[in-house]
Write an enzyme that holds these catalytic residues in place. Structure first.
Site, PDB file in Angstrom:
ATOM      1  N   SER A 207       0.833  -1.206   0.000  1.00  0.00           N
ATOM      2  CA  SER A 207       0.000   0.000   0.000  1.00  0.00           C
ATOM      3  C   SER A 207       0.866   1.253   0.000  1.00  0.00           C
ATOM      4  CB  SER A 207      -0.910   0.005   1.224  1.00  0.00           C
ATOM      5  OG  SER A 207      -0.137  -0.014   2.411  1.00  0.00           O
ATOM      6  N   ALA A 209       1.192   5.150   1.659  1.00  0.00           N
ATOM      7  CA  ALA A 209       0.877   5.725   2.962  1.00  0.00           C
ATOM      8  C   ALA A 209      -0.446   6.466   2.909  1.00  0.00           C
ATOM      9  CB  ALA A 209       1.986   6.675   3.389  1.00  0.00           C
ATOM     10  N   THR A 211      -1.897   7.549   6.470  1.00  0.00           N
ATOM     11  CA  THR A 211      -1.649   8.402   7.641  1.00  0.00           C
ATOM     12  C   THR A 211      -0.212   8.288   8.130  1.00  0.00           C
ATOM     13  OG1 THR A 211      -2.406   6.653   9.130  1.00  0.00           O
ATOM     14  CG2 THR A 211      -4.047   8.248   8.389  1.00  0.00           C
ATOM     15  N   SER A 212       0.594   7.436   7.508  1.00  0.00           N
ATOM     16  CA  SER A 212       1.993   7.280   7.909  1.00  0.00           C
ATOM     17  C   SER A 212       2.887   8.075   6.960  1.00  0.00           C
ATOM     18  CB  SER A 212       2.387   5.797   7.886  1.00  0.00           C
ATOM     19  OG  SER A 212       2.437   5.331   6.552  1.00  0.00           O
ATOM     20  N   ASP A 269     -11.215   2.450  12.886  1.00  0.00           N
ATOM     21  CA  ASP A 269     -10.228   1.389  12.684  1.00  0.00           C
ATOM     22  C   ASP A 269     -10.652   0.164  13.480  1.00  0.00           C
ATOM     23  OD1 ASP A 269      -7.994   0.098  11.777  1.00  0.00           O
ATOM     24  OD2 ASP A 269      -6.622   0.997  13.217  1.00  0.00           O
TER      25      ASP A 269
END
Length: 509
Positions: A207, A209, A211-212, A269
Site C-alpha cells: 500500500s 501511505a 496516515t503514515s 479502525d
C-alpha cells in the site's frame, strides 16, 4: 437515448481541475437550463448519461462561468476517467435513483444483521463508485457498532471478489503483512528478496501511505517503478520469484481502497474491518501462506498482548474459513525500526541491510531475518528449524542483494525523487538522561509535517533509540524537508513535543 433523455437539456462535457479524491463529482452552472431547483441542490446525487454510459456522481453548483458555462457540465478527473466519454460530448443529467443496497446500510444502522447477499450487494455498488462518501461513512459507522462472524466472512469474501483475482502455478505462494503504526519497519523490502532468492514465490503487493510518512510502495518507488499491472506483475514474478509493487494498480480488492479513504479521516479502525481489509487483498493476490506481524507497544496500534491475541484469533478464524494458512507473530512496537523515517531514508536503510554495510540498522536486519525465517519454513524441502540460518546465509552471501537488484531491474526505473531534502535541522535532548520511551505516533506525524511521503526526500534520521544515553543538547534526530514552509512547521512541532522521554536523576522528562 431514451425519450426522457431526449427531452432533457443536453450539456457539453468539460474537464474541471478539481481534486475530489475518489468521489465522482460533477459541476453545473446555477444558470444552466438543466438545473431545476425543485429537483437539484448542492450535493444531490445525480445520474449522468451519454450514449449508453451512465455515471452516478455528487452535484456541485457554481456561479463562476469560468469554471463551467450554462451549457456545460464539468467532470472531476475521477468522474471523467470512469465515465470514459471525452470532453465535448453531450450528456444529460437527472436525479439519481439510490442503489438498492442502501437499504442494507440503513438496516445495519438500525442494528440488524446483514445477509451474505446484502453485504455482497453493498460491496458491488461501492466498488463501482455508486456510493457517495457520506453513504460509505454510514456503512462504516453502522458496521463499527457490531459485526457478527458471519458478516465478517461475507465482507471478506465480497471484497476479495470485487476486483482482480490472481492465480499462480506454484502450490506455495507466501506473503507477509504488518498492520503498521511503527515508523521505519520496512522489513518487506528485505524479506522479499531473501525469500525470492531461496526460490519461494512471494508476489508482494503493498500500500501507499495514508496516515503514515511512508508505505512500502512509497519506499520501493524510490528504487523502482511500482505502478505495475496484473499481467506485467505475473511476468516479473515468473522471472524473479517476487516483486514489490503498489496493489492499487493491480485492482486487488478495490472496495477496500475506497473504504480506507473514508475510514481514515473518521479515525475508524475496527478490528473486523482491518481483518477484512488485509485478508481480502491476500486472497485476491492468490496467497496460500501469510505471515502477519502485529507490533505491540504503548503508541502502536495494539497496546497490549491481550489485544494482540484477540486480533490474532480473528485473523486465524477468517483465514481458516478461506483455506489461507495464517501465522501471526507479535513483535516489539515500542520504538521505530531502522534509522530512517520517510521514503528515501527508509530505502537507504533497506539497501544498507541488503548490502551488509557496517552502518546498517541492526534492528531492521534482525527483524527481517526472523520474519524471513518463518516464511522459508513453508518450503517443504527445508528442514524444520533451518529457516533462520538459511535466511542469514542468503543475506550474508549477497544473494538477497542480487535478487533485489533483479527485481528492481524487472520493475524498471522510478521517476521519483531519490535525494534527501536539502533543508534540515537537528532536534536535541532537553537534558541529560537515558531514552526510556519514544512516541511512534508523534514521530509519524512529525515526518508527515516535514512533507513525507508526498516529498519522498522528507523525513527523520534517528540518532538515539531506547536505552541510549544522551547529554543535554545532543541530537536525538535530524529532520529533513524539501520546502521552507514545511521546515518551519516541522520545527515548531518538534519544539512543542519531540516525542522522546528521558529518564534522568529526577525521573522521566
Amino acid at each position: 437515448m431514451s425519450p426522457a433523455d431526449t427531452a432533457r437539456p443536453q450539456l457539453k462535457i468539460r474537464s474541471v481541475a478539481l481534486d475530489t479524491g475518489r468521489e465522482n463529482v460533477v459541476v453545473i452552472s446555477r444558470r444552466s437550463r438543466a438545473l431545476r431547483p425543485e429537483v437539484f441542490s448542492g450535493f444531490s446525487r445525480v445520474e449522468l448519461r451519454c450514449n449508453s454510459r451512465t455515471l452516478l456522481a455528487t452535484l456541485l453548483i457554481t456561479d463562476d462561468d469560468a469554471l463551467v458555462g450554462p451549457d456545460e457540465i464539468g467532470l472531476s478527473e475521477p468522474a471523467l476517467r470512469r465515465f470514459a466519454e471525452p470532453a465535448g460530448m453531450l450528456a444529460t443529467v437527472s436525479p439519481a435513483t439510490p442503489p438498492e443496497s442502501l437499504e442494507a446500510v440503513r438496516a445495519k444502522i438500525r442494528g440488524e444483521t446483514l445477509s451474505d447477499e446484502a453485504i455482497a450487494a453493498v460491496i458491488e455498488d461501492l466498488a463501482h463508485y455508486r456510493y457517495s462518501d457520506m453513504e460509505i461513512a454510514a456503512f462504516l459507522i453502522g458496521s463499527a457498532s457490531f459485526m457478527t462472524s458471519g458478516e465478517l466472512l461475507a465482507l471478506t469474501h465480497a471484497m476479495a471478489n470485487a476486483g482482480t483475482q490472481l492465480t499462480w502455478p506454484e502450490p506455495v505462494v507466501v506473503d507477509k503483512h504488518c498492520i503498521g503504526g511503527i515508523p521505519g519497519n520496512r522489513t518487506s523490502m528485505v524479506v522479499v528478496p531473501i525469500v525470492a532468492a531461496h526460490g519461494l514465490t512471494i508476489p508482494k503487493t503493498s500500500s501507499r501511505a495514508i496516515t503514515s510518512p511512508a508505505g512500502t510502495a512509497d519506499t520501493m518507488e524510490v528504487l523502482a517503478r511500482v505502478n505495475v499491472g496484473a499481467e506485467e506483475m505475473k511476468s516479473i514474478v515468473a522471472a524473479c520469484n517476487g516483486c514489490v509493487i503498489w496493489g492499487g494498480h493491480v485492482n486487488l480488492s478495490p472496495a477496500d481502497d475506497i473504504l480506507i479513504s473514508v475510514e481514515r479521516p473518521l479515525s475508524l479502525d475496527t478490528r473486523e474491518q482491518m481483518v477484512a481489509s488485509i485478508l481480502s487483498k491476500k486472497l485476491a493476490a492468490g496467497s496460500t501462506h501469510l505471515l502477519l506481524d502485529l507490533p505491540v507497544g504503548p503508541t502502536a496500534k495494539l497496546t497490549s498482548g491481550a489485544e494482540a491475541m484477540r486480533l490474532r484469533k480473528l485473523f486465524e478464524f477468517v483465514g481458516d474459513r478461506f483455506g489461507l494458512k495464517v501465522e501471526v507473530i507479535t513483535t516489539d512496537g515500542r520504538q521505530p525500526i531502522g534509522h530512517g523515517i520517510g521514503p528515501v531514508l527508509e530505502a537507504r536503510d533497506v539497501m544498507a541491510v541488503l548490502g551488509n554495510e557496517p552502518q546498517a540498522p541492526a534492528d531492521l536486519r534482525e527483524k527481517s531475518l526472523r520474519l524471513a525465517a518463518h516464511l522459508l519454513e513453508y518450503d517443504p524441502k527445508l528442514r524444520g528449524g533451518a529457516g533462520y540460518s538459511r535466511a542469514r546465509e542468503l543475506l550474508d552471501s549477497g544473494a538477497a542483494l542480487k535478487q533485489m537488484q533483479k527485481i528492481i531491474d524487472a520493475q524498471g526505473p522510478s521517476a521519483g525523487r531519490s535525494e534527501l531534502g536539502d533543508l534540515a535541522f537537528d532536534v536535541g535532548a532537553a537534558s541529560d538522561g537515558v531514552v526510556s520511551a519514544i512516541d511512534c505516533l508523534r514521530l509519524n506525524r512529525l515526518a508527515r509535517t516535514a512533507g513525507a511521503p508526498v516529498n519522498k526526500g522528507a523525513g527523520i534520521r534517528l540518532y538515539k533509540k531506547i536505552g541510549d544515553r544522551v547529554d543535554q543538547g545532543e541530537p536525538l534526530y535530524r529532520v529533513f524537508t524539501c520546502d521552507p514552509s514545511e521546515h518551519d512547521l516541522a520545527a515548531a512541532a518538534a519544539s512543542a513535543n519531540n516525542g522522546y522521554v528521558l529518564d534522568g536523576p529526577n525521573g522521566p522528562h
